[in-house]
Write a protein that holds these residues in place. Structure first.
Motif, mmCIF file in Angstrom:
data_model
loop_
_atom_site.group_PDB
_atom_site.id
_atom_site.type_symbol
_atom_site.label_atom_id
_atom_site.label_comp_id
_atom_site.label_asym_id
_atom_site.label_seq_id
_atom_site.Cartn_x
_atom_site.Cartn_y
_atom_site.Cartn_z
ATOM 1 N N GLN A 72 -10.221 89.433 8.903
ATOM 2 C CA GLN A 72 -9.858 89.212 10.214
ATOM 3 C C GLN A 72 -11.042 89.469 11.133
ATOM 4 O OE1 GLN A 72 -6.525 91.780 10.813
ATOM 5 N NE2 GLN A 72 -4.963 90.149 10.419
ATOM 6 N N ALA A 73 -11.947 90.521 10.804
ATOM 7 C CA ALA A 73 -12.962 90.860 11.824
ATOM 8 C C ALA A 73 -14.000 89.688 11.688
ATOM 9 C CB ALA A 73 -13.392 92.199 11.284
ATOM 10 N N MET A 74 -14.312 89.170 10.436
ATOM 11 C CA MET A 74 -15.300 88.186 10.358
ATOM 12 C C MET A 74 -14.895 87.039 11.006
ATOM 13 S SD MET A 74 -16.502 88.817 6.270
ATOM 14 C CE MET A 74 -15.039 88.552 5.691
ATOM 15 N N ALA A 75 -13.535 86.685 10.935
ATOM 16 C CA ALA A 75 -13.230 85.371 11.686
ATOM 17 C C ALA A 75 -13.182 85.516 13.006
ATOM 18 C CB ALA A 75 -11.674 84.993 11.331
ATOM 19 N N ILE A 76 -12.919 86.705 13.599
ATOM 20 C CA ILE A 76 -13.096 86.682 14.998
ATOM 21 C C ILE A 76 -14.667 86.805 15.537
ATOM 22 C CG2 ILE A 76 -12.718 88.782 17.028
ATOM 23 C CD1 ILE A 76 -10.139 89.508 15.318
ATOM 24 N N ALA A 77 -15.495 87.613 14.658
ATOM 25 C CA ALA A 77 -16.940 87.519 15.288
ATOM 26 C C ALA A 77 -17.016 86.038 15.279
ATOM 27 C CB ALA A 77 -17.551 88.302 13.986
ATOM 28 N N LEU A 78 -17.143 85.191 14.259
ATOM 29 C CA LEU A 78 -17.411 83.866 13.969
ATOM 30 C C LEU A 78 -16.743 83.160 15.492
ATOM 31 C CD1 LEU A 78 -17.276 83.010 10.517
ATOM 32 C CD2 LEU A 78 -19.389 83.584 11.836
ATOM 33 N N GLN A 79 -15.406 83.310 15.556
ATOM 34 C CA GLN A 79 -14.793 82.470 16.513
ATOM 35 C C GLN A 79 -15.316 82.700 18.040
ATOM 36 O OE1 GLN A 79 -10.854 83.504 15.494
ATOM 37 N NE2 GLN A 79 -10.296 81.432 14.442
ATOM 38 N N GLU A 80 -15.839 84.156 18.130
ATOM 39 C CA GLU A 80 -16.240 84.499 19.500
ATOM 40 C C GLU A 80 -17.495 83.726 20.022
ATOM 41 O OE1 GLU A 80 -16.939 88.954 18.988
ATOM 42 O OE2 GLU A 80 -14.930 89.168 19.853
ATOM 43 N N LEU A 81 -18.287 83.198 18.756
ATOM 44 C CA LEU A 81 -19.370 82.131 19.108
ATOM 45 C C LEU A 81 -19.124 80.835 18.878
ATOM 46 C CD1 LEU A 81 -22.104 84.488 17.266
ATOM 47 C CD2 LEU A 81 -21.764 84.325 19.609
ATOM 48 N N GLY A 82 -17.815 80.445 18.773
ATOM 49 C CA GLY A 82 -17.450 79.056 18.741
ATOM 50 C C GLY A 82 -17.856 78.754 17.304
#
Length: 126
Positions: A72-82
């Protein structure tokens, strides 16, 4: 260079993508420039995803995060940058992350990789 290993890897990836500068007389075809820019952007995205994946895997291996939390943390980190989290499944990203993970210390910080080695990793693996 101060900062976390993610920052170091991202900085190297960005420096790699800057590439040569051209004068007005030597400017390449705009279509070629766009293709090169697209390829370099993709490489930068894979570099960031590699750093994110290596850090997440390290946190799981050290028992600091459960697998679900890290995912979840990895997905969020990537999604925050589009960036789509699907890039984490890219074979190049997985291979480079495994190589990078070997360079992380007990605190999951990158201490044993200098800028030249990071540049080589980005250029050869991503």
């Amino acid at each position: 260079m101060p900062g976390s290993w993610r920052t170091r890897l991202l900085m190297v990836a960005l420096l790699v993508t800057i590439g040569p500068t051209w004068s007005q007389e030597q400017a390449p075809d705009p279509a070629t420039s766009r293709r090169v820019a697209r390829l370099e952007l993709a490489r930068s995205i894979r570099a960031f995803a590699t750093a994110t994946l290596a850090h997440g895997e390290c946190q799981v291996a050290r028992g600091r995060l459960q697998r679900r939390q890290a995912d979840q943390a990895m997905a969020i980190a990537l999604q925050e940058l589009g960036i789509s989290p699907a890039v984490l499944a890219n074979p190049q990203v997985r291979k480079a992350a495994a190589m990078l993970e070997n360079q992380l210390d007990e605190a999951c910080q990158l201490t044993g990789l200098d800028a030249a080695a990071a540049d080589k990793l980005v250029r050869e693996e991503l």
